[in-house]
Design an enzyme around this catalytic site. Structure first.
Site, PDB file in Angstrom:
ATOM      1  N   HIS A  99       0.886  -1.170   0.000  1.00 42.20           N
ATOM      2  CA  HIS A  99       0.000   0.000   0.000  1.00 42.20           C
ATOM      3  C   HIS A  99       0.923   1.220   0.000  1.00 42.20           C
ATOM      4  O   HIS A  99       2.018   1.166   0.569  1.00 42.20           O
ATOM      5  CB  HIS A  99      -0.826   0.105   1.284  1.00 42.20           C
ATOM      6  N   ASP A 102       2.363   1.962   3.344  1.00 44.67           N
ATOM      7  CA  ASP A 102       3.345   1.027   3.922  1.00 44.67           C
ATOM      8  C   ASP A 102       4.761   1.508   3.660  1.00 44.67           C
ATOM      9  O   ASP A 102       5.663   1.283   4.463  1.00 44.67           O
ATOM     10  CB  ASP A 102       3.255  -0.377   3.297  1.00 44.67           C
TER      11      ASP A 102
HETATM   12  C1  XUL Z   1      -7.231  -6.521   4.585  1.00 44.69           C
HETATM   13  C2  XUL Z   1      -6.516  -6.905   3.351  1.00 44.69           C
HETATM   14  C3  XUL Z   1      -5.733  -5.845   2.681  1.00 44.69           C
HETATM   15  C4  XUL Z   1      -5.703  -5.960   1.201  1.00 44.69           C
HETATM   16  C5  XUL Z   1      -5.028  -4.818   0.506  1.00 44.69           C
HETATM   17  O1  XUL Z   1      -8.003  -7.532   5.127  1.00 44.69           O
HETATM   18  O2  XUL Z   1      -6.562  -8.048   2.951  1.00 44.69           O
HETATM   19  O3  XUL Z   1      -4.454  -5.869   3.201  1.00 44.69           O
HETATM   20  O4  XUL Z   1      -5.076  -7.145   0.800  1.00 44.69           O
HETATM   21  O5  XUL Z   1      -5.523  -3.591   0.879  1.00 44.69           O
END
Ligand code: XUL
Ligand code: CO
Length: 440
Positions: A99, A102
């Site tokens: 993300h 992150d």
């Molecule tokens: C949350 C989840 C996230 C997604 C990406 O449950 O799975 O980390 O994979 O936003």
């Protein structure tokens, strides 16, 4: 500088090795149905759990001992990038995912957040030049900061919608710059808490508008990564709009978006939705919508998204069965959206956890391929549906009949004979394949 000096290169040493830092079953060069394991699985490390995750839970503070913990701010972000590429190389994983939040600290100013992200993206890009590890997907975090408390693209506040658009626009630019194979949309807060304050129709329409704008922008800049929706029924929101694959599929169809998306299926999200992992994979597969996988597992005793590393061989076998039947994952991969337990706080645990996950999928794939080669379930299923191969069944399949004719046919039936589904026997056969696979 080395961040993980206690761990050397992790390689395949076979099931008899006593070295915990080795693969027992995952052998990147070994072929499964003519394809190298490395290319079949396309394993990815999730940046958030592995490098950003600190082991906090709603009751306790961070527990993770990490070699970069002495840094903060942008220095910490930079140290994490260095550490991550060392980790990728030592684990020999082909992909990673992140993300925006992150990789770089998010501030209250969008401009400053973008500057932070740009700086770190530049460093990642430099590392990618010499690293074998590539970017499987990136995404935008639109759930942590308080601004998202009522959702992002489904927020009742148009300014939040605009802010979300700016974040995804940036995410697509980053994806293009770093050569991402996919772009993920997980709607963590896209849903509602109570209908008493919610215009569901407006929110769903807006979500579709948002996705159409994302599709348009990707085309505009020439980003060719696959768009993926990651369904989840709840958590953090009480009711999320992308509840499961079937719900997501109907949404995409209703709004003319189906051709632009596939699904990123997470095991623990499937079980939270009351499905098995393989159910979600099957629904996506039969509709040509299986894009990628977030590989993890839940805990039957806990009702939330525990994101454990996948070690349940029964589940990895049935998941690989679907993936092999799908001819692999194309541009997708198996991303370990999984975190070490709070009590597994050593840096070495990060290696051991990924080894456990990769080995579990390797076992699963071998067993699944044998089941497919021997047509164990295919034969059974073929026979179970054989009444549709001739006579009235064939007429139904070929659209050659109607309710009038079927009524006439039914009136002439003397006695209906059904066949046993043999569920217990099929499970016993599956167990035998699991046990036999590594007997040598
Ligand atoms: C949350 C989840 C996230 C997604 C990406 O449950 O799975 O980390 O994979 O936003
Ligand atoms: Co996920």
């Amino acid at each position: 500088m080395s961040y993980f000096s206690n761990v050397k290169q992790v390689t395949y040493e076979g099931p008899n090795s006593t070295n915990p830092f080795s693969f027992k079953y995952y052998n990147p060069d070994e072929l499964i149905n003519g394809e190298k394991m490395e290319e079949l699985f396309r394993f990815a490390v999730s940046y958030w759990h592995t490098f950003t995750g600190e082991g906090t839970d709603p009751f306790g503070q961070s527990t993770m001992v990490r070699p970069y913990n002495k840094f903060s701010g942008m220095d910490l972000a930079k140290a994490r990038v260095e550490a991550s590429f060392e980790f990728f190389e030592k684990m020999n994983v082909p992909y990673f995912c992140f993300h925006d939040s992150d990789i770089a600290p998010e501030s209250n100013s969008l401009r400053e957040t973008f500057q932070n992200v740009d700086e770190i993206v530049g460093i990642i890009k430099e590392n990618l030049k010499t690293s074998k590890t590539k970017l499987l997907w990136n995404t935008a975090n639109m759930f942590s900061h308080p601004r998202w408390l009522n959702g992002a693209a489904t927020s009742p506040n148009a300014e939040v919608f605009a802010y979300a658009a700016a974040k995804v626009k940036k995410g697509l630019e980053i994806g293009k710059e770093l050569g991402a194979q996919n772009y993920v949309f997980w709607g963590g807060r896209e849903g509602y808490e109570t209908l008493l304050n919610t215009d569901m129709k407006l929110e769903l329409d807006n979500l579709a508008r948002f996705f159409h704008m994302a599709v348009d922008y990707a085309k505009e800049i020439g980003f060719d990564g696959q768009f993926l929706i990651e369904p989840k029924p709840k958590e953090p929101t009480k009711h999320q709009y992308d509840f499961d694959v079937a719900t997501g599929l109907s949404f995409l169809q209703n709004y003319g978006l189906k051709d632009y998306f596939k699904f990123n299926i997470e095991a623990n999200h499937a079980t939270l939705a009351g499905h098995t992992f393989e159910h979600e994979l099957r629904v996506a597969r039969i509709h040509g919508m299986l894009g990628s996988v977030d590989a993890n597992q839940g805990d039957t005793l806990l009702g939330w998204d525990t994101d454990e590393f996948p070690t349940d061989l029964y589940s990895t076998t049935l998941a690989m069965y679907e993936i092999l039947k799908n001819d692999g994952l194309g541009r997708g991969g198996l991303n370990f959206d999984a975190k070490v337990r709070r009590g597994s706080f050593d840096p070495e645990d990060l290696f051991l956890a990924h080894i456990a996950g990769m080995d579990s999928f390797a076992v699963g794939a071998k067993v699944a391929q044998r089941l497919i080669d021997d047509k164990v379930f295919d034969h059974f299923i073929e026979d179970r549906y054989s009444s549709y191969k001739e006579g009235i069944g064939l007429d139904i399949m070929e659209g050659k009949t109607n309710f009038h004719q079927l009524e006439q046919y039914a009136l002439g039936i003397d006695k209906i004979e059904n066949k046993s589904g043999r569920q217990e026997n099929l499970k016993a056969i599956l167990n035998k394949y699991l046990i036999d696979a590594y007997r040598g």
